[in-house]
Scaffold this active site. Structure first.
Site, PDB file in Angstrom:
ATOM      1  N   SER A 288      30.990  96.789 -11.842  1.00 52.93           N
ATOM      2  CA  SER A 288      30.023  97.484 -10.993  1.00 52.93           C
ATOM      3  C   SER A 288      28.784  96.632 -10.794  1.00 52.93           C
ATOM      4  O   SER A 288      28.290  96.007 -11.733  1.00 52.93           O
ATOM      5  CB  SER A 288      29.613  98.808 -11.637  1.00 52.93           C
ATOM      6  OG  SER A 288      30.699  99.689 -11.669  1.00 52.93           O
TER       7      SER A 288
ATOM      8  N   HIS B 175      25.625  84.165   8.540  1.00 49.99           N
ATOM      9  CA  HIS B 175      24.706  83.630   9.539  1.00 49.99           C
ATOM     10  C   HIS B 175      24.278  82.218   9.154  1.00 49.99           C
ATOM     11  O   HIS B 175      24.269  81.872   7.978  1.00 49.99           O
ATOM     12  CB  HIS B 175      23.473  84.537   9.654  1.00 49.99           C
ATOM     13  CG  HIS B 175      23.822  85.950   9.975  1.00 49.99           C
ATOM     14  ND1 HIS B 175      24.035  86.377  11.270  1.00 49.99           N
ATOM     15  CD2 HIS B 175      24.041  87.020   9.185  1.00 49.99           C
ATOM     16  CE1 HIS B 175      24.348  87.666  11.255  1.00 49.99           C
ATOM     17  NE2 HIS B 175      24.369  88.074  10.000  1.00 49.99           N
TER      18      HIS B 175
ATOM     19  N   ASN C 263      36.850 104.434  -2.280  1.00 49.61           N
ATOM     20  CA  ASN C 263      36.036 105.602  -2.582  1.00 49.61           C
ATOM     21  C   ASN C 263      34.869 105.719  -1.596  1.00 49.61           C
ATOM     22  O   ASN C 263      34.729 104.914  -0.683  1.00 49.61           O
ATOM     23  CB  ASN C 263      35.543 105.521  -4.036  1.00 49.61           C
ATOM     24  CG  ASN C 263      35.443 106.877  -4.685  1.00 49.61           C
ATOM     25  OD1 ASN C 263      35.061 107.855  -4.047  1.00 49.61           O
ATOM     26  ND2 ASN C 263      35.783 106.955  -5.957  1.00 49.61           N
TER      27      ASN C 263
ATOM     28  N   THR D 152      30.250  85.620  -5.167  1.00 46.80           N
ATOM     29  CA  THR D 152      29.888  84.583  -4.216  1.00 46.80           C
ATOM     30  C   THR D 152      30.894  83.440  -4.170  1.00 46.80           C
ATOM     31  O   THR D 152      30.762  82.546  -3.338  1.00 46.80           O
ATOM     32  CB  THR D 152      28.513  83.995  -4.553  1.00 46.80           C
ATOM     33  OG1 THR D 152      28.570  83.427  -5.871  1.00 46.80           O
ATOM     34  CG2 THR D 152      27.431  85.071  -4.495  1.00 46.80           C
ATOM     35  N   LYS D 153      31.867  83.454  -5.093  1.00 43.71           N
ATOM     36  CA  LYS D 153      32.890  82.409  -5.110  1.00 43.71           C
ATOM     37  C   LYS D 153      34.223  83.026  -5.505  1.00 43.71           C
ATOM     38  O   LYS D 153      34.282  84.164  -5.976  1.00 43.71           O
ATOM     39  CB  LYS D 153      32.508  81.279  -6.066  1.00 43.71           C
ATOM     40  CG  LYS D 153      32.478  81.695  -7.526  1.00 43.71           C
ATOM     41  CD  LYS D 153      32.115  80.530  -8.424  1.00 43.71           C
ATOM     42  CE  LYS D 153      32.220  80.936  -9.889  1.00 43.71           C
ATOM     43  NZ  LYS D 153      31.935  79.831 -10.782  1.00 43.71           N
TER      44      LYS D 153
ATOM     45  N   GLY E 282      31.910 100.004  -8.589  1.00 42.85           N
ATOM     46  CA  GLY E 282      30.895 100.594  -7.733  1.00 42.85           C
ATOM     47  C   GLY E 282      29.748  99.660  -7.406  1.00 42.85           C
ATOM     48  O   GLY E 282      29.249  98.946  -8.262  1.00 42.85           O
TER      49      GLY E 282
END
Length: 187
Positions: A158, A113, A83, A163-164, A140
């Site tokens: 949403s 980084h 979307n 992170t895993k 979203g």
């Protein structure tokens, strides 16, 4: 080893390398066209997506605006939908299975980084691939971070920050995302 080879191998690389800069420019020129082509011109839009992405299924739809780094490192299965406002930083490979849907403003980020400030200030970076299984729905404004793998039938709520990695048949939500529900597939 070239900087592109280092990048794709997950090693520290220099994003200012001329070959990489040229590839990013080529991708930007393609998604710039995609983002200005009328929704009524499905043939041209589909052609631009197929030219930009590394591989696609037959059915693919991307709402504009769409942005990515290289495009060629994005691989989507059959029946893919993204979307409005999707951003895929495909410094490493990003792979989607079949029947995947991305809601508005989803961010898929393979780039990362160094934590050490001296290394980070060098301008060098690295990336980790992202894999999304079949039948996944990413809600979203959700963010998928470097190195994440999502199994089949996963729903990302949403606003979640993933992170895993997570296995099959779960709903994940929150920051950082955690399992809030198991899905019992009907077939």
């Amino acid at each position: 080893m070239t900087e592109k080879q280092r990048m794709l191998a997950g090693e520290m690389y220099d994003p200012a390398d001329p070959e990489l800069a040229e590839l990013r420019l080529a991708a930007r020129l393609l998604f710039e066209q995609l983002n200005t082509v009328s929704q009524q011109d499905r043939v041209r839009r589909d052609g631009l997506i197929r030219q930009l992405f590394g591989s696609t299924g037959e059915q693919i739809q991307i709402e504009s605006p769409f942005h990515c780094d290289y495009g060629e490192n994005i691989h989507v299965g059959e029946n893919f939908f993204a979307n409005f406002g999707c951003v895929i930083l495909d410094v490493a490979e990003v792979r989607f299975g079949d029947n995947c849907m991305l809601a508005p403003q989803v961010g898929i980020y393979t780039a990362t980084h160094p934590l050490d400030p001296a290394e980070r200030n060098s301008g060098r970076e690295y990336a980790r691939p992202i894999t999304v299984g079949d039948n996944c729905w990413i809600g979203g404004m959700a963010v998928i971070n470097p190195g994440v793998t999502l199994g089949n039938n996963v729903v990302v709520a949403s606003g979640a920050v993933v992170t895993k990695s997570f296995g099959d048949n779960v709903v994940v939500a929150g920051n950082p995302a955690k399992v809030i529900r198991t899905i019992e597939p009907t077939s």
